[in-house]
Scaffold this motif. Structure first.
Motif, mmCIF file in Angstrom:
data_model
loop_
_atom_site.group_PDB
_atom_site.id
_atom_site.type_symbol
_atom_site.label_atom_id
_atom_site.label_comp_id
_atom_site.label_asym_id
_atom_site.label_seq_id
_atom_site.Cartn_x
_atom_site.Cartn_y
_atom_site.Cartn_z
ATOM 1 N N ALA A 119 0.851 -1.308 0.107
ATOM 2 C CA ALA A 119 -0.223 -0.177 0.025
ATOM 3 C C ALA A 119 0.984 1.057 0.033
ATOM 4 C CB ALA A 119 -0.989 -0.049 1.199
ATOM 5 N N VAL A 120 1.909 1.143 0.769
ATOM 6 C CA VAL A 120 2.922 2.337 1.075
ATOM 7 C C VAL A 120 3.551 2.588 -0.458
ATOM 8 C CG1 VAL A 120 4.810 3.368 1.913
ATOM 9 C CG2 VAL A 120 3.093 2.294 3.496
ATOM 10 N N LEU A 128 2.562 1.893 -3.520
ATOM 11 C CA LEU A 128 1.664 2.271 -4.443
ATOM 12 C C LEU A 128 1.237 3.417 -4.285
ATOM 13 C CD1 LEU A 128 -0.957 -0.834 -4.339
ATOM 14 C CD2 LEU A 128 0.469 0.040 -6.260
ATOM 15 N N SER A 129 1.209 4.233 -2.902
ATOM 16 C CA SER A 129 0.885 5.463 -2.665
ATOM 17 C C SER A 129 2.097 6.249 -3.173
ATOM 18 C CB SER A 129 0.332 5.555 -1.227
ATOM 19 O OG SER A 129 0.222 6.926 -0.983
#
Lengths: 229, 229
Positions: free
Chosen positions: B144-145, B147-148
């Motif tokens: 998630a990190v 991707l962000s």
DNA sequence: GTTATTCTGCCTCCTAGGTAGCAACAAATA
DNA sequence: TATTTGTTGCTACCTAGGAGGCAGAATAAC
């Protein structure tokens, strides 16, 4: 993906967890209450290498920062019934998160070893803990998926949907209703200026109402209609 | 963020898990071997509502699809020593993943209840299982990190770094070295055509070597140098 | 009450990366 | 061997969203 029920289901588990924790013999013996003031850095008060924490009230943002762009991503928004840090509990390594106290917060701390024993001894707590773990893993998977598949507008819709609960029979936004747009942005993995576009659009369309540090659901059905499947 | 060691650490835990599983009295009694052919749909052979699976060999991609754009995101790339489905084990609900057999795969299946008992009875297995869980949660947070925060090029660099192991003293790409670019794209949350740009750039810069269904690390130090912190 | 700070809204610019389409080639299959 | 299928490389286009900057409003601090 059935996102609509995730938040509700979590909340149910979390209520039961607090009840079970109160009953536990460990808690009465080794618990300590911790109070965190809004804006205070929790790093000094919190020791995830040796203690496990239950949130009684308040709001705690657990996030990471990209120091290059100073963009944030909120991994967990902890409130009543939440526990942390589960990763430290499971693998014994202290975590790498950054945390911020968004509202005055009350915690119960219990030594890690006691919690581990509780998981072994107390069948009810064990199942609740496992369910909680599964929910956290799922929510992280969902975060990754939504970051990869959906644009900011859709992610905002999903965020609002996940945090909408029935108040009587009126759909009401909880927990994230009084955040700064900065924090909303951090939860959907973007920056304030971009999330603001989506918020203005939703306001214009009569889905939400906006005022300083306050967001309200005006038309939940309309919100659901705009969600992509 | 210390990503470089995650893959290595996981692998170590996974080796130990298989050893522990072999020793277990449950396994000798209730285990069943399952063989999946490359390209075969595992849905018929696999029942995560009642059984838990250990990967002995092969490769299994667990992912989700955005049906609108047919973009994929790989959540887990399972290989020797992996287990699934941990979420079903923890909360009792069948999962929603899509899976694909990338290489002929050998699994050991054990009834969910037996695995739960094993976690309670076998201290060694319990700790390994917890460590594995923590690693999966962490890896999902990292996904998630990344991707962000990071662009496709950086995500590709991170992917390669995470799957590079020491072969003697030569850094060697494992597990993802013989994937289609399509699958690489799915792992970093983009599409083939976009990931191809990053691959060509890395090839041109002498970091990797490319041939059909084969990627090799040519200069690992250069790869690390290009990583943003 | 006044000042300072935080929060919000709204411009404009610009690039990463998603879409479309195609051609070369390797490999599997008949 | 011939045909089909899967994989890869590359072009050109376009839009979502990140960056920068600024001004007005609400709130907090003095």
């Amino acid at each position: 993906m059935g996102m609509k029920n995730i938040a509700v289901e979590e909340s149910h588990t979390q209520q039961l967890i607090l009840k079970e924790v109160e009953k536990s013999p460990f808690v009465s013996k080794t618990q300590k209450k911790i109070y965190l003031k809004k804006g205070e850095d929790p790093l000094n008060a919190i020791d995830t290498k040796n203690y496990f924490y239950f949130v009684i009230s308040g709001k705690l943002k657990i996030y990471q920062i990209d120091f290059k762009t100073s963009k944030e991503l909120t991994l967990y928004m902890l409130s009543r019934g939440d526990m942390f840090d589960v990763v430290s509990l499971l693998d014994g390594n202290p975590n790498q998160y950054i945390s911020e106290v968004l509202e005055d917060t009350e915690l119960v701390s219990i030594p890690l070893e006691d919690v581990k024993q509780m998981i072994l001894d107390d069948n009810t707590f064990r199942q609740l803990f496992y369910t909680y773990l599964a929910a956290k893993l799922k929510s992280m998977e969902n975060l990754a998926v939504s970051l990869s598949f959906y644009d900011v507008y859709q992610r905002v819709l999903q965020l609002f949907t996940n945090f909408t609960y029935m108040q009587g029979n009126k759909p009401t936004l909880k927990i994230i209703d009084n955040l700064r747009h900065e924090d909303i942005a951090s939860m959907v993995g973007t920056v304030r200026k971009v999330v603001n576009r989506s918020l203005q659009k939703l306001k214009k369309d009569g889905v939400i109402e906006l005022s300083r540090k306050n967001i309200q659901i005006k038309n939940f059905q309309k919100l659901l209609d705009k969600l992509n499947v």
